[in-house]
Design a protein around this motif. Structure first.
Motif, PDB file in Angstrom:
ATOM      1  N   LYS A 213       5.616  -0.441 -52.488  1.00 57.55           N
ATOM      2  CA  LYS A 213       5.060  -1.497 -53.343  1.00 57.55           C
ATOM      3  C   LYS A 213       5.864  -1.674 -54.630  1.00 57.55           C
ATOM      4  N   THR A 214       6.264  -0.565 -55.246  1.00 66.62           N
ATOM      5  CA  THR A 214       6.985  -0.639 -56.524  1.00 66.62           C
ATOM      6  C   THR A 214       8.322  -1.353 -56.367  1.00 66.62           C
ATOM      7  N   GLU A 215       9.107  -0.940 -55.397  1.00 69.92           N
ATOM      8  CA  GLU A 215      10.422  -1.538 -55.188  1.00 69.92           C
ATOM      9  C   GLU A 215      10.302  -3.017 -54.822  1.00 69.92           C
ATOM     10  N   PHE A 216       9.363  -3.348 -53.935  1.00 70.57           N
ATOM     11  CA  PHE A 216       9.167  -4.732 -53.530  1.00 70.57           C
ATOM     12  C   PHE A 216       8.730  -5.581 -54.711  1.00 70.57           C
ATOM     13  N   GLY A 217       7.787  -5.059 -55.509  1.00 72.00           N
ATOM     14  CA  GLY A 217       7.286  -5.813 -56.661  1.00 72.00           C
ATOM     15  C   GLY A 217       8.354  -6.081 -57.696  1.00 72.00           C
ATOM     16  N   LYS A 218       9.174  -5.080 -57.981  1.00 64.87           N
ATOM     17  CA  LYS A 218      10.246  -5.256 -58.961  1.00 64.87           C
ATOM     18  C   LYS A 218      11.253  -6.306 -58.494  1.00 64.87           C
TER      19      LYS A 218
ATOM     20  N   ASP B 238      11.774 -14.546 -61.779  1.00 62.96           N
ATOM     21  CA  ASP B 238      11.686 -14.453 -63.239  1.00 62.96           C
ATOM     22  C   ASP B 238      10.246 -14.207 -63.686  1.00 62.96           C
ATOM     23  N   MET B 239       9.647 -13.182 -63.120  1.00 64.50           N
ATOM     24  CA  MET B 239       8.287 -12.802 -63.481  1.00 64.50           C
ATOM     25  C   MET B 239       8.296 -11.439 -64.161  1.00 64.50           C
ATOM     26  N   HIS B 240       7.179 -11.100 -64.782  1.00 68.80           N
ATOM     27  CA  HIS B 240       7.055  -9.801 -65.437  1.00 68.80           C
ATOM     28  C   HIS B 240       6.322  -8.849 -64.502  1.00 68.80           C
ATOM     29  N   PHE B 241       6.894  -7.665 -64.296  1.00 72.83           N
ATOM     30  CA  PHE B 241       6.325  -6.692 -63.371  1.00 72.83           C
ATOM     31  C   PHE B 241       5.424  -5.712 -64.106  1.00 72.83           C
ATOM     32  N   PHE B 242       4.218  -5.542 -63.590  1.00 74.25           N
ATOM     33  CA  PHE B 242       3.264  -4.572 -64.127  1.00 74.25           C
ATOM     34  C   PHE B 242       3.061  -3.472 -63.084  1.00 74.25           C
ATOM     35  N   PRO B 243       3.637  -2.282 -63.305  1.00 72.77           N
ATOM     36  CA  PRO B 243       3.471  -1.190 -62.338  1.00 72.77           C
ATOM     37  C   PRO B 243       2.043  -0.677 -62.323  1.00 72.77           C
ATOM     38  N   ASP B 244       1.717   0.061 -61.275  1.00 72.08           N
ATOM     39  CA  ASP B 244       0.392   0.660 -61.171  1.00 72.08           C
ATOM     40  C   ASP B 244       0.199   1.669 -62.301  1.00 72.08           C
ATOM     41  N   VAL B 245      -1.044   1.960 -62.623  1.00 70.62           N
ATOM     42  CA  VAL B 245      -1.361   2.868 -63.719  1.00 70.62           C
ATOM     43  C   VAL B 245      -1.013   4.299 -63.333  1.00 70.62           C
ATOM     44  N   ASP B 246      -0.730   5.123 -64.333  1.00 70.77           N
ATOM     45  CA  ASP B 246      -0.483   6.549 -64.150  1.00 70.77           C
ATOM     46  C   ASP B 246      -1.820   7.271 -64.303  1.00 70.77           C
ATOM     47  N   SER B 247      -2.302   7.863 -63.220  1.00 71.78           N
ATOM     48  CA  SER B 247      -3.626   8.501 -63.263  1.00 71.78           C
ATOM     49  C   SER B 247      -3.684   9.669 -64.235  1.00 71.78           C
ATOM     50  N   ASN B 248      -2.545  10.231 -64.609  1.00 76.25           N
ATOM     51  CA  ASN B 248      -2.545  11.331 -65.576  1.00 76.25           C
ATOM     52  C   ASN B 248      -2.908  10.857 -66.977  1.00 76.25           C
TER      53      ASN B 248
ATOM     54  N   LEU C 251      -0.919 -16.144 -69.682  1.00 77.64           N
ATOM     55  CA  LEU C 251      -1.549 -17.205 -70.466  1.00 77.64           C
ATOM     56  C   LEU C 251      -0.902 -17.383 -71.833  1.00 77.64           C
ATOM     57  N   SER C 252      -0.248 -16.337 -72.332  1.00 75.25           N
ATOM     58  CA  SER C 252       0.379 -16.406 -73.654  1.00 75.25           C
ATOM     59  C   SER C 252       1.847 -16.803 -73.590  1.00 75.25           C
ATOM     60  N   THR C 253       2.493 -16.541 -72.468  1.00 69.77           N
ATOM     61  CA  THR C 253       3.934 -16.800 -72.375  1.00 69.77           C
ATOM     62  C   THR C 253       4.292 -17.817 -71.288  1.00 69.77           C
ATOM     63  N   GLY C 254       3.415 -18.029 -70.330  1.00 68.64           N
ATOM     64  CA  GLY C 254       3.726 -18.890 -69.198  1.00 68.64           C
ATOM     65  C   GLY C 254       4.511 -18.182 -68.115  1.00 68.64           C
ATOM     66  N   GLN C 255       4.978 -16.964 -68.383  1.00 67.61           N
ATOM     67  CA  GLN C 255       5.752 -16.226 -67.391  1.00 67.61           C
ATOM     68  C   GLN C 255       4.817 -15.638 -66.339  1.00 67.61           C
ATOM     69  N   GLY C 256       5.147 -15.890 -65.068  1.00 64.62           N
ATOM     70  CA  GLY C 256       4.352 -15.329 -63.989  1.00 64.62           C
ATOM     71  C   GLY C 256       4.387 -13.813 -63.992  1.00 64.62           C
ATOM     72  N   VAL C 257       3.445 -13.205 -63.303  1.00 56.56           N
ATOM     73  CA  VAL C 257       3.343 -11.744 -63.297  1.00 56.56           C
ATOM     74  C   VAL C 257       3.211 -11.235 -61.866  1.00 56.56           C
ATOM     75  N   VAL C 258       3.782 -10.057 -61.628  1.00 54.13           N
ATOM     76  CA  VAL C 258       3.634  -9.340 -60.368  1.00 54.13           C
ATOM     77  C   VAL C 258       2.970  -8.015 -60.707  1.00 54.13           C
ATOM     78  N   VAL C 259       1.801  -7.760 -60.132  1.00 55.94           N
ATOM     79  CA  VAL C 259       1.016  -6.568 -60.445  1.00 55.94           C
ATOM     80  C   VAL C 259       0.972  -5.657 -59.223  1.00 55.94           C
ATOM     81  N   GLU C 260       1.417  -4.424 -59.411  1.00 60.45           N
ATOM     82  CA  GLU C 260       1.364  -3.446 -58.327  1.00 60.45           C
ATOM     83  C   GLU C 260      -0.022  -2.829 -58.248  1.00 60.45           C
ATOM     84  N   ARG C 261      -0.594  -2.822 -57.068  1.00 58.27           N
ATOM     85  CA  ARG C 261      -1.910  -2.249 -56.800  1.00 58.27           C
ATOM     86  C   ARG C 261      -2.997  -3.009 -57.584  1.00 58.27           C
ATOM     87  N   SER C 262      -3.600  -3.958 -56.942  1.00 54.11           N
ATOM     88  CA  SER C 262      -4.575  -4.824 -57.583  1.00 54.11           C
ATOM     89  C   SER C 262      -5.855  -4.077 -57.949  1.00 54.11           C
TER      90      SER C 262
END
Length: 401
Positions: free
Chosen positions: A93-98, A105-115, A182-193
């Protein structure tokens, strides 16, 4: 090859005003969003509208004053979309999303770190450090501890509380993605919804890793918070057979995964089953879905074509609920600005997680005696005791925005 799932056609008695008639009535012209994504590396990249100067939402959080001086839709272009990447453990998922984010030209948001959920923010303190002085039933249970299954069951059941905090972290991760677009207009790709978090909750319940009351409380938390979030335009599901997931777990070589009695083939298969039979069925009524089998992935050029061809424009006559949250051609600019203001109010969303105490699921909270003991150890630790900005151990689980 790619498979695009269309949601079932639905009929509704709701009356929608056609955009042209709407504009004639209110006397304004609303921007029309494009139906398709456009690769910034492709031949059509020159047709992609410039987004203009982004709003610095980190320095200037959107408030009532900015509401009247900064519009939202003026920055949107073809690629102003929300895409989430989902799939089983180790499917890439991470590699594909990036790569997808870079292509469009989107901003990638990786999954959260459970630690991170165990650490007091901006402090050198991890609450797992006090486990040895807490009763077994009150100790924190992180992911490695849960997967290894080497501690008494009362502590393992505490993973239900950990799962709630993981859900909360994903909620705010997705919330920040919404603030960004909503603030920049740049699309986003979020890993693990955040919408798919229930997949693991249901799988854990089937194998008795959660109690029935704990499982019910986690679904209560989701139901009463997820409604605040606009759904993604596109869900990408990376499918894989159990054998491939097992192979990737071995390659990652994390001891607590490789030797885990939790990650059995049946458990891995159940995660896939819940994804396909529940999560995707739920999402396809509001979002578009693209699915790939990672063991038979097409060339990247074909994948890009798939994304450029998928229709992300609402068609009210065919399906009035698809992309219902994002119908920019059907609602006024003020509605987008209002939602942008709403998602920017961190404390408002943090208060949504002040649920009733689930007394039938004691693993989901601390009783008074245990809470006092925990608070005493944390508040008097040198790492936090001398900090004038520390507001008590409850600040541990405040939102990350």
């Amino acid at each position: 090859m790619a498979h695009i799932f269309q949601g079932p056609l639905k009929r509704s008695t709701a009356k929608f005003l056609h955009p042209a008639r709407f504009q004639a009535v209110v006397g304004i012209t609303l921007p029309q969003q494009s139906a398709n994504l456009t690769s910034v590396k492709g031949m059509q990249s020159e047709t992609l509208k410039s987004r203009g100067k982004p709003w610095n939402y980190e320095k200037h959080p959107y408030n009532h004053f900015y509401f009247f001086i900064d519009n939202t839709l003026k920055r949107f272009n073809d690629n102003s979309k929300v895409i989430v990447i989902d799939g089983n453990i180790g499917v890439g998922k991470t590699e594909f999303g990036k790569k997808l984010a870079e292509e469009f030209d989107m901003h990638f948001f990786p999954d959260v770190d459970s630690n991170e959920i165990f650490k007091i923010k901006n402090r050198n303190f991890d609450v797992r450090m006090v486990n040895d002085v807490l009763p077994v039933h009150a100790r924190f249970c992180d992911m490695p501890t849960f997967y290894e299954q080497k501690v008494p069951r009362p502590q393992l059941l505490r993973f239900g509380y950990t799962q709630l905090q993981i859900y909360k972290a994903r909620y705010f991760n997705y919330l920040k993605a919404l603030v960004h677009i909503l603030s920049t207009g740049q699309g986003v790709v979020v890993e693990r919804s955040v919408f798919s978090d229930m997949v693991f909750v249901d799988a854990m319940r089937k194998f008795k890793h959660l109690t029935s009351p704990g499982h019910r409380h986690l679904h209560h938390a989701r139901t009463n918070t997820i409604c605040e979030l606009w759904r993604p335009h596109l869900v990408v599901y990376l499918d894989a057979p159990v054998s491939h997931v097992r192979e990737q777990i071995q390659k990652r070589n994390l001891p607590w995964e490789v030797k885990s009695p939790v990650l059995t083939d049946d458990f891995i298969a159940e995660i896939s089953n819940v994804y396909k039979n529940k999560y995707l069925e739920e999402m396809k009524s509001k979002s578009e879905i693209i699915q790939y089998n990672v063991t038979d992935m097409p060339d990247w050029e074909i994948i890009v074509e798939d994304f450029e061809e998928v229709d992300l424009e609402p068609h009210l006559d065919a399906d009035p609920f698809k992309f219902v949250d994002w119908m920019a051609s059907e609602i006024a600019e003020e509605d987008y600005c209002s939602y942008r203001f709403h998602v920017s109010q961190t404390q408002e969303h943090d208060s949504l997680f002040n649920f009733h105490i689930p007394f039938d699921a004691p693993e989901m909270f601390w009783n008074g005696e245990d809470a006092h003991l925990l608070r005493n150890y944390i508040d008097h630790d040198p790492a936090v005791e001398t900090d004038p900005d520390y507001r008590g151990w409850g600040a541990l689980f405040k939102s990350p925005l």
